[in-house]
Design a protein around this motif. Structure first.
Motif, PDB file in Angstrom:
ATOM      1  N   GLU A   1       0.823  -1.208   0.000  1.00 32.66           N
ATOM      2  CA  GLU A   1       0.000   0.000   0.000  1.00 32.66           C
ATOM      3  C   GLU A   1       0.857   1.258   0.000  1.00 32.66           C
ATOM      4  O   GLU A   1       0.518   2.248  -0.653  1.00 32.66           O
ATOM      5  CB  GLU A   1      -0.945  -0.013   1.200  1.00 32.66           C
ATOM      6  N   LEU A   2       1.976   1.216   0.729  1.00 29.66           N
ATOM      7  CA  LEU A   2       2.889   2.361   0.756  1.00 29.66           C
ATOM      8  C   LEU A   2       3.474   2.607  -0.632  1.00 29.66           C
ATOM      9  O   LEU A   2       3.551   3.745  -1.089  1.00 29.66           O
ATOM     10  CB  LEU A   2       3.997   2.134   1.784  1.00 29.66           C
ATOM     11  N   ARG A   3       3.858   1.546  -1.337  1.00 36.96           N
ATOM     12  CA  ARG A   3       4.395   1.707  -2.699  1.00 36.96           C
ATOM     13  C   ARG A   3       3.333   2.273  -3.646  1.00 36.96           C
ATOM     14  O   ARG A   3       3.634   3.121  -4.489  1.00 36.96           O
ATOM     15  CB  ARG A   3       4.899   0.367  -3.222  1.00 36.96           C
ATOM     16  N   GLN A   4       2.084   1.818  -3.495  1.00 37.15           N
ATOM     17  CA  GLN A   4       1.007   2.357  -4.326  1.00 37.15           C
ATOM     18  C   GLN A   4       0.793   3.831  -4.054  1.00 37.15           C
ATOM     19  O   GLN A   4       0.606   4.637  -4.980  1.00 37.15           O
ATOM     20  CB  GLN A   4      -0.295   1.589  -4.067  1.00 37.15           C
ATOM     21  N   THR A   5       0.832   4.214  -2.803  1.00 35.68           N
ATOM     22  CA  THR A   5       0.665   5.629  -2.438  1.00 35.68           C
ATOM     23  C   THR A   5       1.802   6.462  -2.993  1.00 35.68           C
ATOM     24  O   THR A   5       1.582   7.569  -3.507  1.00 35.68           O
ATOM     25  CB  THR A   5       0.576   5.774  -0.903  1.00 35.68           C
ATOM     26  N   GLU A   6       3.025   5.948  -2.913  1.00 39.23           N
ATOM     27  CA  GLU A   6       4.166   6.695  -3.460  1.00 39.23           C
ATOM     28  C   GLU A   6       4.060   6.836  -4.972  1.00 39.23           C
ATOM     29  O   GLU A   6       4.383   7.898  -5.528  1.00 39.23           O
ATOM     30  CB  GLU A   6       5.475   6.016  -3.049  1.00 39.23           C
ATOM     31  N   ALA A   7       3.599   5.786  -5.652  1.00 40.15           N
ATOM     32  CA  ALA A   7       3.398   5.866  -7.108  1.00 40.15           C
ATOM     33  C   ALA A   7       2.317   6.897  -7.439  1.00 40.15           C
ATOM     34  O   ALA A   7       2.457   7.686  -8.380  1.00 40.15           O
ATOM     35  CB  ALA A   7       3.018   4.497  -7.662  1.00 40.15           C
ATOM     36  N   ARG A   8       1.247   6.907  -6.656  1.00 44.43           N
ATOM     37  CA  ARG A   8       0.177   7.894  -6.845  1.00 44.43           C
ATOM     38  C   ARG A   8       0.709   9.308  -6.624  1.00 44.43           C
ATOM     39  O   ARG A   8       0.346  10.246  -7.341  1.00 44.43           O
ATOM     40  CB  ARG A   8      -0.967   7.585  -5.877  1.00 44.43           C
TER      41      ARG A   8
END
Length: 142
Positions: free
Chosen positions: A125-132
């Motif tokens: 989820e942290l990686r998805q947030t950073e990509a966003r």
């Protein structure tokens, strides 16, 4: 409108009469339009201009709204990243502590596995947030 015109003509009277009389004829042509066509065209042009201005204002408002929405989404994603990072750090620390307890024999491996899975999900989820965040940051820059 047609241009106004001024005319002048000199006419000579019939010869044989007493004296040679001349007659000067002046003419002035001033075109007048009493119909409402010109006023209607002016009003129509004014209305079209107002419609164009309204479209410009609507487009500008939509663009500003879109940019502000993107900005606030970016700010929210930054806060979400901080929260997710803290949660991941806590889960990592919990996994470390439970791992020590499992090694000592005071805790089950089930708890360690559950916390490790939660940590992996939190990391995803942290990686998805950073990509966003990167995507929204580029979009906002544009």
């Amino acid at each position: 409108y047609p241009n106004p015109s001024l005319g002048w003509e000199r006419e000579a009277m019939v010869p044989g009469q007493s004296g040679s009389e001349r007659e000067d004829v002046y003419s002035l042509s001033l075109p007048l339009d009493f119909s409402s066509k010109r006023r209607t065209r002016e009003l129509l042009a004014h209305a079209e201009l107002e419609v164009a201005n309204a479209v410009v204002m609507t487009t500008r408002t939509q663009a500003v709204t879109s940019v502000l929405s993107l900005f606030y989404d970016l700010v929210a994603a930054q806060k979400r990243r901080e929260i997710e990072r803290r949660a991941l750090d806590r889960l990592t620390e919990a996994a470390r502590v439970i791992g020590k307890r499992v090694a000592q024999g005071s805790a089950s491996g089930y708890d360690l596995t559950r916390i490790e899975i939660e940590a992996q999900i939190a990391e995803s989820e942290l990686r998805q947030t950073e990509a966003r965040l990167k995507r929204d940051g580029r979009a906002l820059a544009v």
